[in-house]
Design an enzyme around this catalytic site. Sequence first.
Site, PDB file in Angstrom:
ATOM      1  N   CYS A 206      -1.855  -2.698   8.985  1.00 24.83           N
ATOM      2  CA  CYS A 206      -1.450  -2.337  10.201  1.00 24.83           C
ATOM      3  C   CYS A 206      -2.411  -2.097  11.250  1.00 24.83           C
ATOM      4  CB  CYS A 206      -0.835  -1.000   9.956  1.00 24.83           C
ATOM      5  SG  CYS A 206       0.681  -0.964   8.806  1.00 24.83           S
TER       6      CYS A 206
ATOM      7  N   ASP B   9       6.790  -3.870  -0.623  1.00 23.55           N
ATOM      8  CA  ASP B   9       7.654  -4.652  -0.061  1.00 23.55           C
ATOM      9  C   ASP B   9       8.710  -5.628  -0.838  1.00 23.55           C
ATOM     10  OD1 ASP B   9       6.493  -3.705   2.399  1.00 23.55           O
ATOM     11  OD2 ASP B   9       5.414  -5.536   3.087  1.00 23.55           O
TER      12      ASP B   9
END
Length: 549
Positions: free
Chosen positions: A44, A286
């Site tokens: 991120c 994920d």
Amino acid sequence: MQKHLIIIGGVAAGTKAAAKARRESPDMKITLYTDSQYISYSACGMPYYIEDLIKDEKRLIVRTPEYFKEREDIDIHIKHKVTRILPEEYRVEVENLETGEKFFDEYSKLLIATGSRAFVPDIEGVDLQNIFVLKDIDDAVGIKKHLKHCKKAVIIGGGYIGLELLEAFQAHNIDLTMIDRSPQILNTFDLDISSHIQKYLIEEKNIKIITNDSLKKLIGDDKGFVKQVETSGGKLINAEMVILALGVRPNIELAKDAGIEIGETGAIKVNERMQTNFSDIFAAGDCVETINTVTGKNVWIPLGSTANKMGRTAAINITGGYEEFKGVTGSMVVKIFDYTASKTGLSEKEAKDLGYDYVIAILSHRDKSGYMPDAKEITIKMIAEKSSGRILGAQVIGKGDADKRVNVVAAALTANMTVKDFMGIDLTYAPPYSPSIDPILVAAQMLYSKLKKEVGSITPEELQEYLKEKESAAIVDIRTPSEFKAWHIENSLNISLEDLEEKIGQANKETILCCEGGMESYLIALKLTEKGYQNIRFVDGGINFFKNI
């Protein structure tokens, strides 16, 4: 015999699980395999490295393999790919990507944390030079290096990654075009919300945005470098660099080949303890689907924060404890230059698609006391189920503090609160931080009034259609004459608050009130309705929303 935990994957879920498993079980042997050269890094943070706010990519790395070995006695094998899982034999096959050597390793517990990969479409020209995705540190390094020699770039995809990269690219004085196949950028939000951000990017940041069009092919020069993007709509856009920000797909192939069950979303199916259909094989991050706690339905929402929590839950259960991961509300936030866009729970379009009977409230409000010099406007859209009053979601955007309001709603969603419950929350107050009644509570009060049918409203979209059919309605604009002169709804009347009751009393037809952001007209409509006036409604979101549709 010493228990052996093998972890496949070394980013958020994998390394979080490794560290937590060591704390829970000091004697367990822990081995982690990853085909990457990097582990435990902040994906991120990569847009901010590309922007050059972070100078060295190593700052993005939270823990190194050496740290894990020296401090945690965890063996990390980078550039080692697990090629097969043999559940019945409790073994995995591993390939050393540097030497080509293959070997087997036995486990007592296995955690699959293979994450996701960037989606790359199968189109002409996709293998040209200067075409990038952004998924790992190598991608970020490559993009930052090529920005130095680039003047024009095209970003394909108007989601979170694409939008975060806009600021990074513009910091390097790149001429930018963004293309999205949807009618809007940021399509997890409602169009009436995302349109404000799109307008801001076009008008204030000079970014060219093309919606309702998609990538057809990439055209290269005679040296194999991309030079143009061709869209399905026939547009040709010059580009010296192209970023494919088209989302990600879960890495499930290894699990699927081993007979591990895949869920309805296309990601690995697990229970609340992160177990797969093999009791000693867990999965997190994920590559895994979970439950939307608002709807109770399976969803796949790949976020780093979720991956960390899943990794922690898996580790506790792997080491003999008991922990459940209940699911997500879909909370997110993205920084778009000096705008913040944040969301939790359902959008209006999601609620509509799922068949909910719902009520919405929209308003624009200062995030701090209005007299504070740094007070900025935020726009809130809140939604609740009509029958029960249960909160379903919220979206907040603006140059002020949007995310902290969404975090409050996320907590309310987790507690399954109604709008009435929510209005009683005791939030902090001081002028530098919020008005005396926080804007998110004002939105809830507006929503509650509509749930109780104390006041009526009309959305900008409904008003647009209404005006085509019912000329008898009086559209009353209660803003100042100068604001009205600058822009107003066609055939609307500008009436001051002092004259409003008298004018309405003389009119024998429905009255629709509008102001700048929805708040003032809501309060006036509520007051007039309480006084006995009938057929009074206000425009959700006010002029700000109507002129953006």
